[in-house]
Design an enzyme around this catalytic site. Structure first.
Site, PDB file in Angstrom:
ATOM      1  N   LYS A 124       0.831  -1.361  -0.061  1.00  0.00           N
ATOM      2  CA  LYS A 124      -0.068   0.032  -0.055  1.00  0.00           C
ATOM      3  C   LYS A 124       1.054   1.300  -0.030  1.00  0.00           C
ATOM      4  CE  LYS A 124      -1.061  -0.675   4.820  1.00  0.00           C
ATOM      5  NZ  LYS A 124      -0.614  -1.955   4.857  1.00  0.00           N
ATOM      6  N   ASN A 147      -1.344   6.660   6.517  1.00  0.00           N
ATOM      7  CA  ASN A 147      -0.383   5.941   7.196  1.00  0.00           C
ATOM      8  C   ASN A 147       0.967   6.030   6.720  1.00  0.00           C
ATOM      9  OD1 ASN A 147      -0.152   3.716   9.263  1.00  0.00           O
ATOM     10  ND2 ASN A 147      -0.018   2.287   7.461  1.00  0.00           N
ATOM     11  N   HIS A 192      -1.480  -8.890  12.288  1.00  0.00           N
ATOM     12  CA  HIS A 192      -2.381  -8.085  13.398  1.00  0.00           C
ATOM     13  C   HIS A 192      -3.239  -8.992  14.472  1.00  0.00           C
ATOM     14  CE1 HIS A 192      -0.505  -4.745  11.861  1.00  0.00           C
ATOM     15  NE2 HIS A 192      -1.262  -4.579  10.585  1.00  0.00           N
TER      16      HIS A 192
END
Length: 445
Positions: A124, A147, A192
């Site tokens: 990304k 981010n 995560h």
């Protein structure tokens, strides 16, 4: 594209910001600018959070724990992405119906220009940066962040005509009204799991990027990125943005129309071909001209230390992929790699007990020459009979320079941590780039 919600910070008088750092500071600055009458309180569970010395004098700070009375008195809570919504201190806030939002939600309230956003497990940052480069090449005043790099709120009020945001699943959890011209979900893999109860929960957080998107872009080769809404797809063989054979070469195409040969991409690696296809789809969603897209793809060499071309000397391409600190990352860099000449691969560092055998089939197929260094250099050298072993990265580079030919590629993709010899992977990548830049044309045969 207008925002879904027209809410304003002026609706709230007592605002608590949970978590400081870069994002927390951007939130505090933004609130102070747009609602100077608000009472702003900041709390952080760390005793010495970064940024505490930069808070305005009128902002009260509590550190070392969560101040539950402050939360009870708040009419708006703005959380840092690193703070899970399941944090026990937020339980009473949920029960009381006090809004809990993140910085991207505040961005949505105030943004009045087109926005595209990117999420995914990998790639990304590269796609975000590439779309930004496409916009710049087309002469568009663009703000790139989220981010990556600049906090989203710090991009507002800067005269931008387009925003390109990288969004993590953590940021998307607290975002409900972000209207996007284009939204891309690049790929999905397990990550995560210390934050989410299940893989399905992690995926659901990612899919929130499509909630108010006009154009939803997903990976034709990764069904986990698909939603029930209509999609624009990118992929190697299938999709609206895919690869085709044209004039005896592999080309990027849009709905079957050839755009650019893969050989002209400045980015290195098969995964970056997919990233370029996704970037084109995003650029089309906001009307970035094809000329700007092509120019960016021909010149953008990537983010530092991620398959980044640092130099081309005498027809030899030197590529820095120092961020490949594990075997999976090196395999991604090698996947589908096509070369005119030979691959000279630099491997080494601290393998952290990894099994390097997964590299063997790919290396055999590529007939790569290995140059191994560092703590686990011996183990890596065992992957090939022709491997050469060195104590340091610089020693290896000096030898490689004497054995390359036009069309060859020298790739630093170590498959190991850098901590045996460097402070971090960035320092290792910088050392590689510095050593390469010191080579002269006469050094490289």
């Amino acid at each position: 594209m207008s925002t879904v919600s027209q809410r304003s910070l002026t609706e709230f008088d007592h605002i608590v910001v949970m978590g400081l750092g870069v994002t927390g500071l951007s939130v505090v600055r933004f609130i102070a600018r747009h609602h100077p009458q608000a009472t702003i309180r900041v709390m952080d569970s760390r005793l010495q959070p970064p940024g505490c010395d930069q808070l305005p004098a009128q902002v009260t700070l509590h550190t070392g724990s969560w101040q539950e009375q402050w939360l009870a008195d708040a009419d708006l809570v703005v959380t840092n992405p690193g703070i899970a919504l399941t944090t026990p201190a937020l339980g009473p806030v949920h029960q009381a119906g006090i809004p809990i939002v993140g910085d991207i939600e505040l961005f949505a309230w105030y943004c009045d220009k087109p926005v595209v956003a990117i999420t995914g497990s990998n790639g990304k940052s590269t796609v975000t940066a590439l779309v930004g480069e496409m916009a710049k090449a087309a002469g568009i005043r663009v703000g790139v962040g989220g981010n990556i790099g600049v906090a989203a709120l710090d991009l507002l009020d800067q005269g931008h005509d387009l925003y390109v945001l990288e969004l993590s699943s953590f940021q998307l959890e607290t975002t409900a009204s972000l209207a996007l011209n284009g939204a891309a979900f690049l790929n999905f893999s397990e990550d995560h799991m210390d934050r989410y109860d299940s893989l399905a929960d992690y995926r659901a957080a990612k899919l929130r990027i499509f909630a108010h998107a006009h154009t939803r872009i997903a990976n034709a080769d990764d069904k986990a990125t698909h939603s029930e809404q209509p999609l624009v797809l990118f992929g190697f063989q299938h999709g609206d943005y895919r690869l085709i054979s044209h004039q005896g070469q592999e080309w990027l195409s849009v709905e079957g129309v050839p755009v650019l040969p893969v050989t002209e991409l400045a980015l290195v690696g098969r995964h970056n071909v997919a990233n370029c296809l996704a970037a084109m789809a995003l650029a089309d969603s906001v009307g970035i001209g094809r000329d700007g897209q092509v120019k960016a793809m021909q010149t953008y060499t990537g983010l530092p230390h991620r398959c980044q071309t640092v130099a081309t000397i005498n027809g030899v391409t030197w590529v820095n992929d120092s961020k490949a600190t594990n075997v999976a990352s090196t395999l991604a860099a090698l996947d589908g790699l096509t070369l005119q000449g030979k691959l000279h691969l630099l491997l080494g560092g601290d393998g952290k007990g990894a099994d390097f055998q997964a590299l063997q089939p790919v290396l055999d197929k590529l007939s790569a020459q290995l140059y191994c260094f560092g703590q686990d250099g011996e183990k890596l050298a065992a992957l090939s009979r022709s491997s050469q072993r060195f104590d340091t990265l610089e020693q290896a580079i000096n030898v490689i320079a004497q054995h390359v030919a036009p069309g060859d590629m020298v790739l630093l993709s170590p498959a190991c941590s850098s901590l045996d010899q460097f402070a971090n992977f960035m320092a290792r990548g910088d050392a590689f780039a510095d050593a390469v830049k010191q080579l002269t044309v006469s050094d490289v045969r």
